[in-house]
Design an enzyme around this catalytic site. Structure first.
Site, mmCIF file in Angstrom:
data_model
loop_
_atom_site.group_PDB
_atom_site.id
_atom_site.type_symbol
_atom_site.label_atom_id
_atom_site.label_comp_id
_atom_site.label_asym_id
_atom_site.label_seq_id
_atom_site.Cartn_x
_atom_site.Cartn_y
_atom_site.Cartn_z
ATOM 1 N N PRO A 36 7.561 -2.683 0.522
ATOM 2 C CA PRO A 36 6.970 -3.198 -0.581
ATOM 3 C C PRO A 36 6.778 -4.879 -0.454
ATOM 4 C CG PRO A 36 7.414 -1.296 -1.398
ATOM 5 C CD PRO A 36 8.266 -1.528 0.162
ATOM 6 N N CYS A 37 5.908 -5.512 -0.675
ATOM 7 C CA CYS A 37 5.842 -6.920 -0.540
ATOM 8 C C CYS A 37 5.812 -7.818 -1.970
ATOM 9 C CB CYS A 37 4.449 -7.475 0.216
ATOM 10 S SG CYS A 37 2.814 -7.272 -0.771
#
Length: 228
Positions: free
Chosen positions: A55-56
């Protein structure tokens, strides 16, 4: 061996690209579907490669978005790689994650733009590969579309989106899927009456299909050269 473990698969856009390139992809746990990589203990010696994008939201300039996990899970990707001991890996994230201290220094890093890979948009993603440098794509001419991002649904179709040069958030779901290179996924989302926020979130979180194909093809070339 062509068996690949996909971490943080989401809706599976990067997986789809590798499957089209001839790899057999096994999807690991994902928060989107009720799984958690932090309790995942994969076997060693089974998977030839590992792909995926942690996840960014921890690094993204877009900020918090619906259903996002703000935990830094790049160390979890590295943990799984160390446990599995694959022959090769591909990790992707936003460019702001370049230089992350948990990423081993012998992993090669580079940026790709969807348009340069034959896609529709200006979306830029960072990639890390090991043990080979997979791809540095030449700059393509022309004018790409604005990028589909997980936060796009929040922007509406007003002056804010126009002034910021963002893709409007009030387009049909099918258009976001087309821009990501997966119109058939857009059709399924509409067919199953997925909400706009969810549909745009999962599409925008994915790697555009053309970009994923470019990486998968580069991995294929690197593996063929290694075997020659």
């Amino acid at each position: 061996m062509r068996l690949v473990l996909s971490l943080f698969p989401g809706i599976g856009l990067l997986d789809k690209a590798f499957e089209q390139a001839g790899f057999c992809v096994v999807r690991g746990p994902d928060l989107l579907w009720g799984g958690d990589v932090r309790s995942f203990d994969p076997p060693r010696g089974i998977f030839d490669g590992i792909i995926g994008g942690p996840p960014c939201q921890k690094f993204s300039t877009a900020g918090a978005i619906l259903g996002s996990e703000r935990d830094d899970l790049i160390p979890e990707f590295v943990r799984v790689v160390e446990a599995v001991q694959p022959r090769w890996l591909v990790m992707e994230n936003v460019p702001q994650a370049l230089g992350h201290p948990a990423i081993p220094r012998d992993w090669f890093s580079f940026r790709l733009r969807d348009w340069d890979c034959g896609g529709h948009t200006a979306r830029v993603r960072a990639f890390w590969t090991w043990p080979f440098m997979a791809l540095v794509s030449p700059r393509a001419s022309g004018q790409p579309s604005q990028s589909v991002m997980a936060s796009t649904f929040k922007r509406g179709g007003g002056q804010y989106a126009t002034d910021k040069h963002f893709l409007p958030g009030n387009l049909p779901i099918a258009e976001y899927a087309r821009l990501q290179g997966v119109p058939e996924i857009g059709e399924r989302l509409v067919e199953h009456k997925a909400g706009r926020a969810f549909a745009v979130h999962v599409l925008g979180n994915g790697v555009p299909l053309a970009m994923g194909r470019a990486v998968a093809e580069a991995v294929n070339r690197a593996l063929q050269e290694e075997a020659a």
